[in-house]
Design an enzyme around this catalytic site. Structure first.
Site, short mmCIF file in Angstrom:
data_model
loop_
_atom_site.label_atom_id
_atom_site.label_comp_id
_atom_site.label_asym_id
_atom_site.label_seq_id
_atom_site.Cartn_x
_atom_site.Cartn_y
_atom_site.Cartn_z
N GLU A 273 6.95 21.33 58.58
CA GLU A 273 7.34 20.07 57.94
C GLU A 273 6.77 19.94 56.53
O GLU A 273 6.06 18.99 56.23
CB GLU A 273 6.81 18.88 58.76
CG GLU A 273 7.37 18.75 60.14
CD GLU A 273 6.71 17.60 60.91
OE1 GLU A 273 7.36 17.07 61.81
OE2 GLU A 273 5.55 17.25 60.61
N ARG A 276 5.17 18.25 50.05
CA ARG A 276 4.59 18.51 48.73
C ARG A 276 4.83 19.94 48.26
O ARG A 276 5.13 20.17 47.09
CB ARG A 276 3.08 18.26 48.83
CG ARG A 276 2.38 18.22 47.50
CD ARG A 276 0.87 18.19 47.67
NE ARG A 276 0.39 17.29 48.68
CZ ARG A 276 -0.05 16.04 48.44
NH1 ARG A 276 -0.05 15.57 47.23
NH2 ARG A 276 -0.47 15.29 49.44
N ARG A 312 -0.47 7.72 42.64
CA ARG A 312 -1.48 8.65 43.16
C ARG A 312 -2.84 8.57 42.46
O ARG A 312 -3.87 8.54 43.13
CB ARG A 312 -0.96 10.10 43.17
CG ARG A 312 0.32 10.28 44.01
CD ARG A 312 0.67 11.73 44.27
NE ARG A 312 -0.25 12.32 45.20
CZ ARG A 312 -1.19 13.16 44.90
NH1 ARG A 312 -1.33 13.56 43.65
NH2 ARG A 312 -1.99 13.64 45.81
N TYR A 316 -5.61 7.38 45.08
CA TYR A 316 -6.49 8.45 45.59
C TYR A 316 -7.42 9.01 44.52
O TYR A 316 -8.14 9.97 44.78
CB TYR A 316 -5.66 9.63 46.11
CG TYR A 316 -4.49 9.29 46.99
CD1 TYR A 316 -4.69 8.72 48.25
CD2 TYR A 316 -3.19 9.54 46.57
CE1 TYR A 316 -3.61 8.42 49.07
CE2 TYR A 316 -2.11 9.24 47.38
CZ TYR A 316 -2.32 8.68 48.63
OH TYR A 316 -1.25 8.39 49.42
N CYS A 358 -1.33 -5.26 35.09
CA CYS A 358 -2.54 -6.06 35.03
C CYS A 358 -3.54 -5.69 36.11
O CYS A 358 -3.84 -6.51 36.98
CB CYS A 358 -2.17 -7.53 35.19
SG CYS A 358 -0.70 -7.93 34.29
N GLU A 359 -3.98 -4.46 36.11
CA GLU A 359 -5.01 -4.01 37.06
C GLU A 359 -5.76 -2.89 36.38
O GLU A 359 -5.15 -2.03 35.74
CB GLU A 359 -4.37 -3.38 38.30
CG GLU A 359 -3.48 -4.27 39.06
CD GLU A 359 -3.87 -4.40 40.52
OE1 GLU A 359 -4.94 -3.88 40.92
OE2 GLU A 359 -3.10 -5.04 41.23
N TYR A 387 5.50 12.39 46.45
CA TYR A 387 4.78 11.12 46.55
C TYR A 387 4.69 10.43 45.18
O TYR A 387 3.71 9.78 44.86
CB TYR A 387 3.39 11.32 47.19
CG TYR A 387 3.49 12.08 48.49
CD1 TYR A 387 4.03 11.47 49.61
CD2 TYR A 387 3.12 13.42 48.58
CE1 TYR A 387 4.17 12.16 50.80
CE2 TYR A 387 3.26 14.12 49.77
CZ TYR A 387 3.79 13.48 50.88
OH TYR A 387 3.94 14.18 52.05
N1 LLP Z 1 4.57 15.81 58.61
C1 LLP Z 1 3.93 14.66 58.88
C2 LLP Z 1 3.88 14.17 60.24
C3 LLP Z 1 3.33 13.94 57.82
O1 LLP Z 1 2.71 12.82 58.09
C4 LLP Z 1 3.39 14.45 56.50
C5 LLP Z 1 2.77 13.74 55.39
C6 LLP Z 1 4.08 15.65 56.28
C7 LLP Z 1 4.66 16.31 57.36
C8 LLP Z 1 4.23 16.27 54.92
O2 LLP Z 1 3.02 16.60 54.36
P1 LLP Z 1 2.94 17.48 53.02
O3 LLP Z 1 3.53 18.83 53.31
O4 LLP Z 1 3.72 16.79 51.98
O5 LLP Z 1 1.50 17.53 52.71
N2 LLP Z 1 0.84 10.05 49.76
C9 LLP Z 1 -0.12 11.13 49.89
C10 LLP Z 1 0.29 12.13 50.96
C11 LLP Z 1 0.54 11.51 52.32
C12 LLP Z 1 1.04 12.50 53.33
C13 LLP Z 1 1.57 11.81 54.54
N3 LLP Z 1 2.10 12.66 55.55
C14 LLP Z 1 -0.32 11.77 48.53
O6 LLP Z 1 0.29 11.33 47.56
O7 LLP Z 1 -1.10 12.70 48.41
#
Ligand code: LLP
Length: 433
Positions: A273, A276, A312, A316, A358-359, A387
């Site tokens: 899955e 990113r 982001r 974070y 405004c933050e 993201y």
């Molecule tokens: N599968 C599930 C169940 C997930 O919850 C996520 C991401 C992915 C796959 C995909 O993950 P990736 O391959 O993209 O790392 N907003 C945060 C990242 C939150 C990720 C949430 N879940 C950021 O900007 O770093």
């Protein structure tokens, strides 16, 4: 690797000059490279070729229809987490049999829709949820495949907000709960529990946490096999890290070569899955300098993009490289001394790059060394494909930006910039009399 690079000191995306795209579509603007998106998907596909997994692109990372449709057309499935993402998956033409659906809080309506469509898996995150799915399937007189999301209790070295595989996180169930569910699977008459799912976190640059988690699940699969509990799928989630700053993430090939031997032992069909990894470095966010402001020793560069567009850094403290669209020296010059001399001649300054919101958390970088900037200069915030837009909002009643896809020497608008009308589209003005 990506398709954003300097040619004669101008930043290009594929064969187009980014500044030309920015002038044509205005800023702030998301720009994606078609080739980069596809390359990343195909790299992963190739690395795992020997087991031909189903690669379900994680829609939450970038939910633009043109992007998900492109991936679906090249054989990807989709990982969704809400009724909205399920809707988008269908709009993108994804066959339901290539959709997996995870979320700790699926509503009855969302579950009903997924069952009616006959998606590949509902990834179940708790016993009450499983009971609810079974109840709904019974009412609909249908069967549905489910995978149990296991929380393998490993600790990936990543930001605490994007860690999901520790037992203190809200995701999945522990091995014992999963075991008890599987042993009593006959009690759930309308669900077929055919898979296990894990996702331990995001932006993980090392393979060791993945290996640890996968190995734990593999042992568990062995235990189940001895008890004649049969499974068909193992979904290892997403989470592969990319380069934002000085990280040296594993390549798709490294990752595959480490995990393939263990995965093969399970003899199950594998699902991935990634989000990113596919889109992160395939997108940039282009902003324009509105004002320069000096306050004491601090230098602020105020740009026309803000935290509502790309949250982001604010959320974070994430690092994103910031590049001027016009560079003043050619660091790639063959003559290194000449390049260095020229660079030294260039005046740089340390800037806080901030937006108009405004933050105080509305920033893209703090104390970042950049060439001296002036009003009207364009900047590219790199690594904004994942993201970025998908986490954007209308905070401060700002219009969400446009998105453009570059394919070789053509630029396609794939999402229009919002208008003021969009801001009030769903509002009802009530006359309280
Ligand atoms: N599968 C599930 C169940 C997930 O919850 C996520 C991401 C992915 C796959 C995909 O993950 P990736 O391959 O993209 O790392 N907003 C945060 C990242 C939150 C990720 C949430 N879940 C950021 O900007 O770093």
């Amino acid at each position: 690797m990506h398709e954003f690079r300097y040619i004669r000191n101008e930043l290009y995306c594929e064969n187009l000059k980014v500044e030309d795209i920015a002038r044509k579509f205005d800023t702030p603007l998301y720009i994606y490279s078609y080739k980069t998106i596809l390359d990343h998907f195909l790299k992963l596909k190739k690395a795992f070729r020997s087991i031909a997994p189903l690669i379900c692109f994680s829609v939450k990372s970038n939910s633009n229809l043109s992007i998900i449709r492109t991936l679906v057309r090249h054989g990807a499935g989709l990982d969704v987490v809400s009724g909205g993402e399920l809707f988008l998956a269908l709009k993108a033409g994804c066959p339901p049999r290539r959709i997996v659906y995870a979320s700790v809080g699926k509503t009855a309506r969302e579950i009903r829709k997924a069952i009616r469509l006959g998606i590949l898996f509902l990834n179940v995150e708790s016993l009450p949820e499983l009971q609810n799915i079974d109840r709904i399937a019974k009412i609909l007189n249908k069967r549905i495949r489910v995978a149990i999301r296991i929380n393998p209790d490993v600790s990936p070295e990543t930001h605490r907000f994007i860690t999901t595989g520790k037992i203190t996180n809200k995701f999945g169930v522990d091995f014992e709960v999963a075991y008890n569910i599987l042993r009593h699977s006959h009690e759930f008459s309308n669900v077929d529990i055919l898979g296990l799912h894990i996702h331990i976190g995001s932006q993980i640059t090392e393979s060791s946490p993945f290996i640890k988690a996968i190995a734990r699940v593999t042992q568990f699969i062995e235990r189940l096999r001895k008890e004649k509990i049969r499974l068909e799928y193992f979904n290892i989630g997403g989470g592969l890290g990319i380069v934002y700053d000085k990280e040296t993430p594993q390549t798709a090939f490294d990752f595959a070569s480490r995990v393939l031997p263990i995965l093969k032992k399970t003899k199950l069909r594998i699902i991935l899955e990634p989000g990113r990894f596919i889109v992160g470095n395939a997108g940039i966010f282009v902003v324009r300098v509105l004002y320069l402001k000096h306050a004491g020793r601090k230098k602020f560069v105020i740009v026309d993009g803000a935290m509502n567009d790309l949250i982001r850094p604010a959320l974070y403290g994430a690092y994103h490289d910031i590049l001027p669209l016009k560079r003043q020296w050619d660091s790639g010059s063959d003559n290194m001394t000449e390049a260095r001399n020229r660079r030294e001649a260039i005046r740089v300054a340390r800037y806080d790059v901030v937006g108009p919101i405004c933050e105080s958390s509305d920033f893209f970088a703090k104390g970042r060394v950049l060439p001296m900037l002036k009003q009207g200069d364009y900047l590219a915030i790199m690594g904004a494909g994942a993201y970025g837009f998908s986490m954007s909002s209308n905070y401060n009643s700002r219009l969400r930006p446009a998105e453009v896809m570059i394919m070789k020497n053509r630029a396609f608008l794939i999402r229009k910039r919002e208008t003021y009308r969009d801001l009030i589209r769903n509002e009802l003005i009530v006359d309280y009399k």
